[in-house]
Design an enzyme around this catalytic site. Sequence first.
Site, mmCIF file in Angstrom:
data_model
loop_
_atom_site.group_PDB
_atom_site.id
_atom_site.type_symbol
_atom_site.label_atom_id
_atom_site.label_comp_id
_atom_site.label_asym_id
_atom_site.label_seq_id
_atom_site.Cartn_x
_atom_site.Cartn_y
_atom_site.Cartn_z
ATOM 1 N N HIS A 241 1.185 -1.237 0.074
ATOM 2 C CA HIS A 241 0.093 0.000 -0.021
ATOM 3 C C HIS A 241 0.850 1.485 -0.110
ATOM 4 O O HIS A 241 1.887 1.200 0.683
ATOM 5 C CB HIS A 241 -0.884 0.078 1.302
ATOM 6 C CG HIS A 241 -1.781 -1.034 1.612
ATOM 7 N ND1 HIS A 241 -1.287 -2.237 1.985
ATOM 8 C CD2 HIS A 241 -3.013 -1.021 1.383
ATOM 9 C CE1 HIS A 241 -2.382 -2.938 2.584
ATOM 10 N NE2 HIS A 241 -3.549 -2.275 1.833
ATOM 11 N N ASP B 88 -5.420 -13.786 9.248
ATOM 12 C CA ASP B 88 -4.249 -13.533 8.544
ATOM 13 C C ASP B 88 -3.145 -14.469 8.976
ATOM 14 O O ASP B 88 -1.975 -14.174 8.783
ATOM 15 C CB ASP B 88 -3.817 -12.169 8.271
ATOM 16 C CG ASP B 88 -4.606 -11.380 7.611
ATOM 17 O OD1 ASP B 88 -5.590 -11.945 6.756
ATOM 18 O OD2 ASP B 88 -4.745 -10.179 7.589
ATOM 19 N N ASP C 72 -10.325 -11.851 10.968
ATOM 20 C CA ASP C 72 -9.325 -12.013 9.989
ATOM 21 C C ASP C 72 -8.052 -12.144 10.686
ATOM 22 O O ASP C 72 -7.461 -11.339 10.742
ATOM 23 C CB ASP C 72 -9.490 -10.696 8.986
ATOM 24 C CG ASP C 72 -9.011 -11.177 7.698
ATOM 25 O OD1 ASP C 72 -8.478 -12.089 7.332
ATOM 26 O OD2 ASP C 72 -8.490 -10.013 6.800
ATOM 27 N N GLU D 134 -10.654 -7.164 -4.337
ATOM 28 C CA GLU D 134 -10.553 -8.182 -3.243
ATOM 29 C C GLU D 134 -11.802 -8.107 -2.334
ATOM 30 O O GLU D 134 -12.063 -7.275 -1.574
ATOM 31 C CB GLU D 134 -9.171 -7.818 -2.599
ATOM 32 C CG GLU D 134 -8.632 -8.880 -1.500
ATOM 33 C CD GLU D 134 -7.458 -8.609 -0.770
ATOM 34 O OE1 GLU D 134 -6.593 -8.081 -1.195
ATOM 35 O OE2 GLU D 134 -7.708 -8.839 0.370
ATOM 36 N N ASP E 36 2.162 1.962 3.478
ATOM 37 C CA ASP E 36 3.068 0.728 3.895
ATOM 38 C C ASP E 36 4.703 1.516 3.804
ATOM 39 O O ASP E 36 5.665 1.144 4.512
ATOM 40 C CB ASP E 36 3.183 -0.341 3.323
ATOM 41 C CG ASP E 36 2.020 -1.033 3.440
ATOM 42 O OD1 ASP E 36 0.945 -0.742 4.206
ATOM 43 O OD2 ASP E 36 1.634 -2.013 2.464
ATOM 44 N N ASP F 105 -0.437 -12.715 2.238
ATOM 45 C CA ASP F 105 -1.284 -11.454 3.180
ATOM 46 C C ASP F 105 -1.228 -12.242 4.405
ATOM 47 O O ASP F 105 -2.300 -12.456 4.772
ATOM 48 C CB ASP F 105 -2.595 -11.483 2.437
ATOM 49 C CG ASP F 105 -3.126 -10.091 3.066
ATOM 50 O OD1 ASP F 105 -2.453 -9.744 4.101
ATOM 51 O OD2 ASP F 105 -3.929 -9.351 2.537
ATOM 52 N N HIS G 150 -10.837 -14.189 3.707
ATOM 53 C CA HIS G 150 -12.052 -13.558 3.523
ATOM 54 C C HIS G 150 -13.002 -14.631 2.961
ATOM 55 O O HIS G 150 -14.127 -14.173 3.498
ATOM 56 C CB HIS G 150 -11.736 -12.460 2.145
ATOM 57 C CG HIS G 150 -10.631 -11.459 2.769
ATOM 58 N ND1 HIS G 150 -10.455 -10.376 1.907
ATOM 59 C CD2 HIS G 150 -9.837 -11.386 3.869
ATOM 60 C CE1 HIS G 150 -9.440 -9.760 2.632
ATOM 61 N NE2 HIS G 150 -9.295 -10.076 3.760
HETATM 62 C C1 XUL Z 1 -7.175 -6.625 4.609
HETATM 63 C C2 XUL Z 1 -6.491 -7.222 3.372
HETATM 64 C C3 XUL Z 1 -5.628 -5.979 2.641
HETATM 65 C C4 XUL Z 1 -5.694 -6.298 1.203
HETATM 66 C C5 XUL Z 1 -5.093 -4.932 0.663
HETATM 67 O O1 XUL Z 1 -7.903 -7.597 5.000
HETATM 68 O O2 XUL Z 1 -6.672 -8.317 3.042
HETATM 69 O O3 XUL Z 1 -4.376 -6.018 3.175
HETATM 70 O O4 XUL Z 1 -4.926 -7.393 0.781
HETATM 71 O O5 XUL Z 1 -5.462 -3.746 0.824
HETATM 72 CO CO CO Z 2 -5.516 -9.403 1.414
#
Ligand code: XUL
Ligand code: CO
Length: 438
Positions: free
Chosen positions: A101, A309, A307, A232, A104, A339, A271
């Site tokens: 991003h 991750d 989430d 996304e 970032d 991610d 997700h």
């Molecule tokens: C948030 C997510 C983000 C996107 C990019 O859940 O997955 O990091 O991948 O904005």
């Molecule tokens: Co993502």
Amino acid sequence: MKEFFPEIGKIEFEGKNSKNPLAFKFYDAEKKIDSIKLKDHLRFSLAFWHTMTGTGVDPFGMATMLRPWDNMDDPMKKAMARVDAAFEIMTKLGLEYFCFHDRDVAPEGKNLAETNRNLDEVVGYIHRKMDETGIKLLWGTANLFSNPRYMHGAATSCNANVFAYAAAQVKKAIEVTLELGGENYVFWGGREGYETLLNTDMKLELDNLARFLKMAVEYADKIGFEGQFLIEPKPKEPTKHQYDFDVSSVIAFLKQYDLDRYFKINIESNHATLAGHTFQHELRLARINGMLGSIDANQGDLLLGWDTDQYPTDIYNATLAMYEVIKDGGFKSGGLNFDAKPRRSSFEPRDIFLSFIAGMDTFAKGFEIAKELADGGELDDFIEERYSGFTKGIGKKIIDGEVGFEELERYAMKIDRIVNHSGSQELLEAILNRYILA
Ligand code: XUL
Ligand code: CO
């Protein structure tokens, strides 16, 4: 140049009998499958936000991560150090792509012009490091969710000035993605959703989101950005309802606003499960609609409703995901972007490497199993036979559009016994296990 991880060398492939934690057991980057190297099938990518800026903060506790570049006060010096560290990590792991991003990589300044100058300075440095190492940009994106100005959303904000600011930010983010040769540009909804319908003009918000995406497409065309635009999906978090809920709602939205030809989908495993789907479901739906773009590789914890991750280590899911990618003819502009973040208690610098190794080995093995499964053709054969009634007789007439309700009623009146056959789910799961455990 000073190394941030002097105790860690290049991570090598040592094979499945190796007990060396800092070696790949299954990911043999140079191994050729169908005359393409494994690394080019998989196109692994580092997510700058988790790996370089993630701190371990959660709603109950403060930062835990030990990051050797974070003991610097000057935000621009820290940003440059992070770039050095990112390229060191990628080089040592053999990751050939990254994603980021705008926020970032460079800190916000006191106004948009200064923020853009900061971004240009760091992007210039990233460009040099890319030239030196051959590492490429899988995708760029804009952070339209962290700053308080986005509390009501960005493209779907009730505040027109926020819409304008977000547009300026995405304009710049597409420019820097172009400058770095990014192969895709991602829109994740961020705060594009709502908390309560009591204060929300849903129609205006959705129309504005479409207007925003259309402006992005037009601007990309104007400046010659030829990368793939990706959306996304995510059903919730941070908002209660995110407009890009899942693959199905994203496709419906894009078609509704006549935008579908400009976009593909970036599918994230965690997700998918938050939306109540499997990862494979989301990939399949995108694939059959010709919209499978890229993957955010991670996994959630099914007992937790948020989430998480996590680094993907579930071989079953990785195999089924890779099966869909293989059935789609492999990645085009997409790849496997991690991610994912190490757990809050996996706070040591070396955990970064151990996490990537776990994820990369899982997807490498998953890819190889899925390739065997696809080449074996057992699932295809079963499915072909299961639907064979539509290749002849009345089934063919249905497919060819030769019959309607009246003809079908006349036909049904004459059926004296309907015969069904087993769906054989257990048999097929056993076949899948045979490939996984082989
Ligand atoms: C948030 C997510 C983000 C996107 C990019 O859940 O997955 O990091 O991948 O904005
Ligand atoms: Co993502």
